[in-house]
Structure formats: C-alpha cells, structure tokens
Design an enzyme around this catalytic site. Structure first.
Site, PDB file in Angstrom:
ATOM      1  N   ASN A 176       0.838  -1.214   0.000  1.00  0.00           N
ATOM      2  CA  ASN A 176       0.000   0.000   0.000  1.00  0.00           C
ATOM      3  C   ASN A 176       0.865   1.252   0.000  1.00  0.00           C
ATOM      4  O   ASN A 176       0.572   2.200  -0.734  1.00  0.00           O
ATOM      5  CB  ASN A 176      -0.926   0.023   1.225  1.00  0.00           C
ATOM      6  CG  ASN A 176      -2.193  -0.767   0.993  1.00  0.00           C
ATOM      7  OD1 ASN A 176      -3.048  -0.357   0.216  1.00  0.00           O
ATOM      8  ND2 ASN A 176      -2.306  -1.920   1.636  1.00  0.00           N
ATOM      9  N   ASP A 233      -9.353   0.984  15.322  1.00  0.00           N
ATOM     10  CA  ASP A 233     -10.409   0.807  14.319  1.00  0.00           C
ATOM     11  C   ASP A 233     -11.761   1.406  14.692  1.00  0.00           C
ATOM     12  O   ASP A 233     -12.810   0.918  14.257  1.00  0.00           O
ATOM     13  CB  ASP A 233     -10.605  -0.695  14.015  1.00  0.00           C
ATOM     14  CG  ASP A 233      -9.307  -1.362  13.589  1.00  0.00           C
ATOM     15  OD1 ASP A 233      -8.467  -0.666  13.000  1.00  0.00           O
ATOM     16  OD2 ASP A 233      -9.145  -2.561  13.858  1.00  0.00           O
ATOM     17  N   GLU A 263      -7.626  -2.052  -1.956  1.00  0.00           N
ATOM     18  CA  GLU A 263      -6.840  -1.082  -1.185  1.00  0.00           C
ATOM     19  C   GLU A 263      -5.938  -0.273  -2.107  1.00  0.00           C
ATOM     20  O   GLU A 263      -5.864   0.952  -2.016  1.00  0.00           O
ATOM     21  CB  GLU A 263      -6.014  -1.807  -0.123  1.00  0.00           C
ATOM     22  CG  GLU A 263      -6.861  -2.536   0.900  1.00  0.00           C
ATOM     23  CD  GLU A 263      -6.034  -3.085   2.049  1.00  0.00           C
ATOM     24  OE1 GLU A 263      -5.650  -2.301   2.917  1.00  0.00           O
ATOM     25  OE2 GLU A 263      -5.767  -4.299   2.083  1.00  0.00           O
ATOM     26  N   ILE A 268      -1.417   4.456  17.953  1.00  0.00           N
ATOM     27  CA  ILE A 268      -0.812   5.792  17.846  1.00  0.00           C
ATOM     28  C   ILE A 268      -0.924   6.503  19.203  1.00  0.00           C
ATOM     29  O   ILE A 268      -2.022   6.634  19.750  1.00  0.00           O
ATOM     30  CB  ILE A 268      -1.531   6.620  16.750  1.00  0.00           C
ATOM     31  CG1 ILE A 268      -1.457   5.898  15.404  1.00  0.00           C
ATOM     32  CG2 ILE A 268      -0.937   8.021  16.645  1.00  0.00           C
ATOM     33  CD1 ILE A 268      -0.065   5.631  14.876  1.00  0.00           C
ATOM     34  N   HIS A 304      -8.049  -0.361   6.867  1.00  0.00           N
ATOM     35  CA  HIS A 304      -8.302  -1.643   7.520  1.00  0.00           C
ATOM     36  C   HIS A 304      -8.883  -2.614   6.488  1.00  0.00           C
ATOM     37  O   HIS A 304      -9.773  -2.230   5.723  1.00  0.00           O
ATOM     38  CB  HIS A 304      -9.267  -1.459   8.693  1.00  0.00           C
ATOM     39  CG  HIS A 304      -9.450  -2.720   9.467  1.00  0.00           C
ATOM     40  ND1 HIS A 304      -8.540  -3.145  10.424  1.00  0.00           N
ATOM     41  CD2 HIS A 304     -10.393  -3.690   9.389  1.00  0.00           C
ATOM     42  CE1 HIS A 304      -8.937  -4.317  10.902  1.00  0.00           C
ATOM     43  NE2 HIS A 304     -10.058  -4.654  10.297  1.00  0.00           N
ATOM     44  N   LEU A 334       1.217  -1.405  12.886  1.00  0.00           N
ATOM     45  CA  LEU A 334       0.578  -2.257  13.886  1.00  0.00           C
ATOM     46  C   LEU A 334       0.602  -1.733  15.315  1.00  0.00           C
ATOM     47  O   LEU A 334       0.069  -2.369  16.210  1.00  0.00           O
ATOM     48  CB  LEU A 334       1.198  -3.660  13.833  1.00  0.00           C
ATOM     49  CG  LEU A 334       1.011  -4.340  12.472  1.00  0.00           C
ATOM     50  CD1 LEU A 334       1.578  -5.746  12.486  1.00  0.00           C
ATOM     51  CD2 LEU A 334      -0.450  -4.369  12.049  1.00  0.00           C
TER      52      LEU A 334
HETATM   53  C1  GAR Z   1      -3.142  -4.145   4.451  1.00  0.00           C
HETATM   54  O1  GAR Z   1      -4.058  -5.107   3.988  1.00  0.00           O
HETATM   55  C2  GAR Z   1      -3.799  -3.264   5.491  1.00  0.00           C
HETATM   56  O2  GAR Z   1      -5.172  -3.053   5.274  1.00  0.00           O
HETATM   57  C3  GAR Z   1      -3.586  -4.078   6.731  1.00  0.00           C
HETATM   58  O3  GAR Z   1      -2.270  -4.581   6.621  1.00  0.00           O
HETATM   59  C4  GAR Z   1      -2.010  -4.820   5.227  1.00  0.00           C
HETATM   60  C5  GAR Z   1      -0.654  -4.246   4.902  1.00  0.00           C
HETATM   61  O4  GAR Z   1      -0.227  -4.682   3.634  1.00  0.00           O
HETATM   62  N1  GAR Z   1      -3.773  -3.289   7.911  1.00  0.00           N
HETATM   63  C6  GAR Z   1      -4.298  -3.768   9.028  1.00  0.00           C
HETATM   64  O5  GAR Z   1      -4.637  -4.938   9.148  1.00  0.00           O
HETATM   65  C7  GAR Z   1      -4.451  -2.747  10.155  1.00  0.00           C
HETATM   66  N2  GAR Z   1      -5.319  -3.253  11.182  1.00  0.00           N
HETATM   67  P1  GAR Z   1       0.957  -3.962   2.886  1.00  0.00           P
HETATM   68  O6  GAR Z   1       2.138  -3.895   3.867  1.00  0.00           O
HETATM   69  O7  GAR Z   1       1.289  -4.822   1.719  1.00  0.00           O
HETATM   70  O8  GAR Z   1       0.497  -2.591   2.503  1.00  0.00           O
END
Ligand code: GAR
Length: 188
Positions: free
Chosen positions: A14, A144, A173, A87, A103, A84
């Site tokens: 992302n 969240d 995403e 904040i 999320h 993770l």
């Molecule tokens: C993403 O799917 C994001 O939505 C999730 O972690 C992934 C990161 O992927 N976030 C959460 O679960 C937050 N609670 P990436 O490192 O490939 O962007």
C-alpha cells in the site's frame, strides 16, 4: 502541494501505491516513511522511490516526542498503511483529524485489537462472509473506531481460502486508498 508521512510495519505494498499515485497525480508528496521494524520491506520500497525513512523503537515512539515530532515537521497528514502499533496521544494531539488508517475489512466487522492482516481474512473466511472489502477511517485513541471516510466492497464468496480473500481486498486497497488520501489532504 500537501505533504504526507506513511507509517508502516510490513511489506508496504500500500505504501508503494500511495507514493506512486502521489508522484503521478501531484495530489500530495510523500515526505517520510516511518516504520517500527528495521527489516520491513516497506523501507526498501521507500528507498527505491527516494523517500526519507525513519525507524523507531518502542521507547522512541512512545516516549521521545521531540524525536518523532521533529521528523514530522512540515507534514500535513499521516497515513497508516499496515502499521501495527497504537498511535500515542501526543501524535493524535499534534495531528488532530489528520491521521488516516486503512483496515482490510468492512468495519465495524472484523476490527479491533489483534485484527490485522491475515487474522482478519481468516475470521472473514470462518464466518463464511460473501462480501469483504476495505475501510479508510480517521484514527483516534482506540483501534479501528474512528470515523469512517470510505469503504469499498467486493464479492468474495468464490474465494476458497483466507489468502484469496486477502488478495482480493488488497486490490481494492491499492485502487482506492491513494485516491482517498489525495481527496482528504486537499480538503484540509
Ligand atoms: C493491508 O491489507 C492493510 O489493510 C492491513 O495490513 C495490510 C498491509 O499490507 N492493515 C491492518 O490490518 C491494520 N489493522 P501492505 O504492507 O502490503 O500494505
């Protein structure tokens, strides 16, 4: 042009789509990628795109305000992309209504502490959900729970396992998060 910082803990797919979209559209400039993991692949992606990087340990992140806030000087908004750690209040106070999170589920379903990455998709799979998706929301003091800004969903009833669901959600995403960020920062 507005400036953003990305906080990420993992692979950073992302983060990369956010950096690229900012460059192509000139909707914002990504000035910093901050991570709590020195080995996170997101740092390599940031390096490739010439974006400044900062790694913080737990003590720096939660106790050393000067260190963190000085790295965030000139930043208009913070976007979390697979970050993770909760904040801390001093960052929320310094960026009121200026922190976004993504999320990988349709909140309020499958959110809260411990619900991240594949844990979310496993729970969605177990619940035999027919639709899943992504949520962009404001960050407040609870996991969240902030105001939802945007959601996109898709049919996942044909996915056989949590990995398939995760892949389908990740596509959403990458497609929408950068655009939502662009609109958000330009409305500030
Ligand atoms: C993403 O799917 C994001 O939505 C999730 O972690 C992934 C990161 O992927 N976030 C959460 O679960 C937050 N609670 P990436 O490192 O490939 O962007």
């Amino acid at each position: 042009m507005k400036s953003i910082a990305i906080f990420a803990s993992g692979s950073g797919s992302n983060a990369e789509s956010i950096i690229q979209y900012g460059k192509l559209s000139s909707a914002y400039a990504t000035k910093l990628v901050m991570s709590n993991k020195s080995k996170a692949y997101v740092l390599e992606r940031a390096r490739k795109h010439n974006v400044d990087r900062l790694v913080v340990n737990r003590e720096q992140f939660y106790e050393d305000r000067e260190h963190v806030l000085s790295a965030l000087e000139g930043i208009d908004a913070i976007v979390l992309a697979g970050f993770l750690w909760l904040i801390p209040n001093y960052i929320i106070a310094a960026f009121p209504n200026r922190i976004l999170n993504i999320h990988p589920s349709l909140l309020p379903k499958f959110g809260g502490k411990g619900m991240y990455g594949q844990h979310v998709h496993k729970a969605v799979h177990l619940a035999e959900e027919k639709y899943s998706g992504m949520t962009v929301h404001m960050v407040n003091r609870e996991y969240d729970k902030g105001k939802v800004l945007f959601q996109a969903s898709r049919y996942i009833g044909d996915q056989e396992d949590p990995q398939g669901i995760g892949k389908a959600v990740l596509e959403l995403e990458h497609k929408y998060y950068p655009k939502v960020i662009g609109q958000f920062v330009n409305s500030l």
